[in-house]
Scaffold this active site. Structure first.
Site, mmCIF file in Angstrom:
data_model
loop_
_atom_site.group_PDB
_atom_site.id
_atom_site.type_symbol
_atom_site.label_atom_id
_atom_site.label_comp_id
_atom_site.label_asym_id
_atom_site.label_seq_id
_atom_site.Cartn_x
_atom_site.Cartn_y
_atom_site.Cartn_z
ATOM 1 N N ASP A 160 -80.160 26.613 -39.540
ATOM 2 C CA ASP A 160 -80.496 26.046 -38.226
ATOM 3 C C ASP A 160 -80.954 24.604 -38.354
ATOM 4 O O ASP A 160 -80.471 23.712 -37.649
ATOM 5 C CB ASP A 160 -81.613 26.858 -37.550
ATOM 6 C CG ASP A 160 -81.170 28.249 -37.166
ATOM 7 O OD1 ASP A 160 -79.959 28.436 -36.940
ATOM 8 O OD2 ASP A 160 -82.034 29.135 -37.095
ATOM 9 N N ASP A 216 -99.560 2.661 -35.324
ATOM 10 C CA ASP A 216 -99.144 2.139 -36.628
ATOM 11 C C ASP A 216 -97.760 1.519 -36.591
ATOM 12 O O ASP A 216 -97.338 0.904 -37.561
ATOM 13 C CB ASP A 216 -99.113 3.281 -37.656
ATOM 14 C CG ASP A 216 -97.946 4.226 -37.398
ATOM 15 O OD1 ASP A 216 -97.079 4.369 -38.282
ATOM 16 O OD2 ASP A 216 -97.874 4.811 -36.307
ATOM 17 N N ASP A 241 -99.127 10.109 -35.402
ATOM 18 C CA ASP A 241 -98.562 10.049 -36.751
ATOM 19 C C ASP A 241 -98.889 8.737 -37.448
ATOM 20 O O ASP A 241 -98.536 7.652 -36.973
ATOM 21 C CB ASP A 241 -97.049 10.234 -36.695
ATOM 22 C CG ASP A 241 -96.666 11.615 -36.172
ATOM 23 O OD1 ASP A 241 -97.545 12.485 -36.085
ATOM 24 O OD2 ASP A 241 -95.475 11.810 -35.856
ATOM 25 N N ASP A 289 -101.848 6.753 -30.757
ATOM 26 C CA ASP A 289 -100.710 7.402 -31.375
ATOM 27 C C ASP A 289 -101.259 8.372 -32.426
ATOM 28 O O ASP A 289 -102.412 8.238 -32.859
ATOM 29 C CB ASP A 289 -99.830 6.329 -32.031
ATOM 30 C CG ASP A 289 -98.768 6.911 -32.938
ATOM 31 O OD1 ASP A 289 -98.004 7.772 -32.469
ATOM 32 O OD2 ASP A 289 -98.715 6.508 -34.116
ATOM 33 N N ASN A 315 -92.540 0.449 -32.981
ATOM 34 C CA ASN A 315 -91.875 1.206 -31.917
ATOM 35 C C ASN A 315 -92.779 1.389 -30.705
ATOM 36 O O ASN A 315 -92.295 1.632 -29.594
ATOM 37 C CB ASN A 315 -91.432 2.576 -32.429
ATOM 38 C CG ASN A 315 -90.309 2.485 -33.432
ATOM 39 O OD1 ASN A 315 -89.466 1.606 -33.344
ATOM 40 N ND2 ASN A 315 -90.299 3.382 -34.410
ATOM 41 N N THR A 352 -98.144 10.905 -28.160
ATOM 42 C CA THR A 352 -97.335 11.152 -29.345
ATOM 43 C C THR A 352 -95.983 11.761 -29.011
ATOM 44 O O THR A 352 -95.824 12.410 -27.967
ATOM 45 C CB THR A 352 -98.089 12.097 -30.314
ATOM 46 O OG1 THR A 352 -97.251 12.415 -31.427
ATOM 47 C CG2 THR A 352 -98.496 13.380 -29.620
ATOM 48 N N ALA A 353 -95.028 11.579 -29.916
ATOM 49 C CA ALA A 353 -93.709 12.193 -29.754
ATOM 50 C C ALA A 353 -93.721 13.660 -30.139
ATOM 51 O O ALA A 353 -92.757 14.378 -29.884
ATOM 52 C CB ALA A 353 -92.672 11.448 -30.597
ATOM 53 N N LYS A 359 -93.642 6.344 -24.022
ATOM 54 C CA LYS A 359 -95.106 6.392 -24.146
ATOM 55 C C LYS A 359 -95.763 5.474 -23.117
ATOM 56 O O LYS A 359 -96.771 5.842 -22.492
ATOM 57 C CB LYS A 359 -95.539 5.978 -25.556
ATOM 58 C CG LYS A 359 -95.264 7.014 -26.625
ATOM 59 C CD LYS A 359 -95.901 6.593 -27.940
ATOM 60 C CE LYS A 359 -95.663 7.621 -29.026
ATOM 61 N NZ LYS A 359 -96.315 7.243 -30.305
#
Length: 300
Positions: A81, A228, A55, A53, A231, A160-161, A205
């Site tokens: 925005d 970390d 972050d 991952d 999730n 990663t997202a 993921k």
């Protein structure tokens, strides 16, 4: 006669199936974009690999925060925005789960700020943003873990997202094998503002890793994964060698219960600060924070 409880159960099941479908689509799309860095000499016959991952695992803080801040400074979007996108995310978080329209709005707003821009633009700007804001935020300990896998002849992938284009830049800068991230739809090289499937988060993921493992001939029981966040338990439970890095409370508890190794490179106030930021920053809200931060700097 159908009762309210029966109707709610059916709605919950439909949502579960929709999430699963989107997770599979997002995972397969991300795995399909995962290109192996041609300069690396890691033997492809290895059946083990490591998945990291990004972050708060590889990098301090949220990569989408640094990206959004850099894009805001380059006039990719306005404060109006990003405020609108942040509102959709917040509304979804509190009341939107019962309304399919709010769920869809939250999804589509996640990367809507790049709509109308080209893939080439994001890649070029992403290189600059990495050098400006991300390079000095890499955790040395996690970087050493990744290098250890490379030295042992194993491939190393980021999962990663963050947008896949940014994930690939980070992987290339760190000399890793490749990366998988959220795939934003583009037509003729121009982003539409829509996602392919869903954010590469949680179950998605795990789907991405399964698709990549099938393509690359990996034995997941011999693979390692690092994260970390609780999730990412679907990913961590998928491999034979899971490891918690800078874990949140839930993941630390789970890791201790199951005897997983724990690596924590934070100390004192930094650990508390990073954990707090991780809880605040996510999706479009990260951009809102980035915009606010930039505005404060201009007023000083």
């Amino acid at each position: 006669m159908s009762t309210a409880r029966d109707r709610q159960r059916r709605r919950d099941e439909l949502r579960r199936k929709d999430l699963q479908r989107r997770s599979v689509l997002a995972g397969e799309a991300s795995a399909a974009t995962a290109e192996v860095e041609s300069a690396l000499t890691t033997p492809n016959e290895s059946v083990s690999a490591a998945f990291f991952d990004v972050d708060n695992t590889v990098m301090q803080g949220a990569s989408i925060f640094h990206l959004a801040r850099g894009l805001y400074r380059r006039k990719f979007f306005t404060t109006r925005d990003i405020a609108g996108a942040a509102w959709k995310q917040a509304y979804f978080r509190f009341v939107g789960v019962e309304n399919p329209e709010h769920v869809e709005a939250a999804r589509t707003s996640a990367l809507s700020f790049i709509a109308g821009h080209t893939v080439g633009e994001l890649q070029e700007v992403g290189e600059e943003i990495f050098d400006e804001a991300m390079a000095d935020r890499i955790w040395p300990g996690t970087r050493a873990l990744a290098q250890l896998h490379l030295d042992q002849g194993e491939r190393v992938w980021l999962v990663t997202a963050a947008p896949v284009e940014i994930a690939q830049i980070i992987a290339r800068k760190l000399g890793l094998t490749g990366a998988m991230g959220t795939v934003a739809e583009h037509v003729d090289g121009v982003y539409t503002g829509q996602l392919v499937g869903d954010m590469l988060h949680g179950p998605a993921k795990a789907e991405a890793v399964k698709a990549l493992a099938a393509r690359e001939g990996l034995d997941l029981s011999q693979c390692a994964a690092y994260s970390d966040s609780a999730n990412d338990l679907p990913l961590l439970q998928l491999v034979g060698r899971p490891c918690a890095v800078n874990p949140d409370v839930r993941l630390r508890r789970h890791a201790k219960t199951h005897g997983w190794p724990i690596r924590d490179y934070r100390t004192g106030r930094k650990a508390a600060r990073v954990g707090f930021a991780a809880g605040l920053v996510g999706g479009a809200a990260a951009g809102a924070l980035a915009a606010a931060s930039t505005l404060r700097e201009k007023r000083r």
